[in-house]
Each structure stands twice: as structure tokens, then as C-alpha cells.
Design a protein around this motif. Structure first.
Motif, PDB file in Angstrom:
ATOM      1  N   UNK A   1     -11.200   7.915  -2.742  1.00  0.00           N
ATOM      2  CA  UNK A   1     -10.947   6.472  -2.649  1.00  0.00           C
ATOM      3  C   UNK A   1      -9.532   6.191  -2.145  1.00  0.00           C
ATOM      4  N   UNK A   2      -8.875   7.222  -1.619  1.00  0.00           N
ATOM      5  CA  UNK A   2      -7.530   7.038  -1.081  1.00  0.00           C
ATOM      6  C   UNK A   2      -6.443   6.960  -2.123  1.00  0.00           C
ATOM      7  N   UNK A   3      -6.715   7.461  -3.318  1.00  0.00           N
ATOM      8  CA  UNK A   3      -5.774   7.392  -4.420  1.00  0.00           C
ATOM      9  C   UNK A   3      -5.279   8.787  -4.759  1.00  0.00           C
ATOM     10  N   UNK A   4      -3.987   8.928  -4.961  1.00  0.00           N
ATOM     11  CA  UNK A   4      -3.399  10.168  -5.433  1.00  0.00           C
ATOM     12  C   UNK A   4      -2.857   9.930  -6.828  1.00  0.00           C
ATOM     13  N   UNK A   5      -3.361  10.681  -7.792  1.00  0.00           N
ATOM     14  CA  UNK A   5      -2.897  10.541  -9.166  1.00  0.00           C
ATOM     15  C   UNK A   5      -1.947  11.682  -9.477  1.00  0.00           C
ATOM     16  N   UNK A   6      -0.746  11.321  -9.915  1.00  0.00           N
ATOM     17  CA  UNK A   6       0.258  12.312 -10.283  1.00  0.00           C
ATOM     18  C   UNK A   6       0.406  12.269 -11.799  1.00  0.00           C
TER      19      UNK A   6
ATOM     20  N   UNK B   1       0.847  -1.188   0.000  1.00  0.00           N
ATOM     21  CA  UNK B   1       0.000   0.000   0.000  1.00  0.00           C
ATOM     22  C   UNK B   1       0.885   1.240   0.000  1.00  0.00           C
ATOM     23  N   UNK B   2       0.508   2.222  -0.815  1.00  0.00           N
ATOM     24  CA  UNK B   2       1.241   3.479  -0.871  1.00  0.00           C
ATOM     25  C   UNK B   2       2.388   3.508  -1.855  1.00  0.00           C
ATOM     26  N   UNK B   3       2.617   2.412  -2.560  1.00  0.00           N
ATOM     27  CA  UNK B   3       3.703   2.367  -3.535  1.00  0.00           C
ATOM     28  C   UNK B   3       3.274   3.081  -4.817  1.00  0.00           C
ATOM     29  N   UNK B   4       3.997   4.130  -5.218  1.00  0.00           N
ATOM     30  CA  UNK B   4       3.665   4.779  -6.489  1.00  0.00           C
ATOM     31  C   UNK B   4       3.985   3.839  -7.650  1.00  0.00           C
ATOM     32  N   UNK B   5       3.153   3.864  -8.676  1.00  0.00           N
ATOM     33  CA  UNK B   5       3.408   3.034  -9.856  1.00  0.00           C
ATOM     34  C   UNK B   5       2.724   3.647 -11.064  1.00  0.00           C
TER      35      UNK B   5
END
Length: 82
Positions: free
Chosen positions: A73-78, A12-16
Motif C-alpha cells: 500500500x506504499x507504506x513503510x513501517x519503521x 506524502x512521504x513524511x515520517x510520523x
């Protein structure tokens, strides 16, 4: 980089990110636990036309909607370049 037949597990929390770098169609199966993230895709997804087998690239409006809905939804989109 994952190739055909590979399994990838990320904490959880791993950027990909993902990108099909071939000139052939690709398929990817994503499993998310715990359940619930699928609701985000129901909220922002765009159905394919009947008989279509591929989706068009997302529009600017569709991308902006995903970016604005994702934090619920707890998602951060970069986005690239930001």
C-alpha cells in the motif's frame, strides 16, 4: 506534538508516529487522500469484541503482519529500535 483540537497536514512521504502520552483514552481521526489505504486496515485489522470500547495492544504476530502487508500500500513501517 499535536494537542486536543489540532489539525495536522503532512506531505506524502513524511515520517510520523503517534502515541497517547496521557493516562486518559484518546481519539484520533485520520483522513487519507487519495482513497485506498483503508483497504490495508481491512486486511490487517482485528475487529473489537461486541460491546468493547478499547482495543488490546497488538500482538507480535499482528505487528509482523502489518509490517509485511504495508509495502503493498506504499507504506513503510519503521519499528522502534530497527
Amino acid at each position: 506534538m499535536a494537542t486536543a483540537g489540532m489539525f495536522v497536514n503532512m506531505p506524502v512521504g513524511t515520517p510520523y508516529s503517534f502515541k497517547n502520552e496521557s493516562d486518559r483514552p484518546a481519539k484520533m481521526l485520520i483522513s487519507v487522500a487519495p482513497a485506498g489505504l483503508e483497504q490495508m486496515f481491512f486486511e490487517v485489522g482485528v475487529p473489537l469484541a461486541q460491546g468493547a470500547t478499547t482495543a488490546a495492544p497488538p500482538t507480535k504476530d499482528e505487528i509482523e503482519k502489518m509490517v509485511s502487508v504495508a509495502p503493498r500500500y506504499g507504506i513503510e513501517i519503521k519499528l522502534p529500535g530497527h
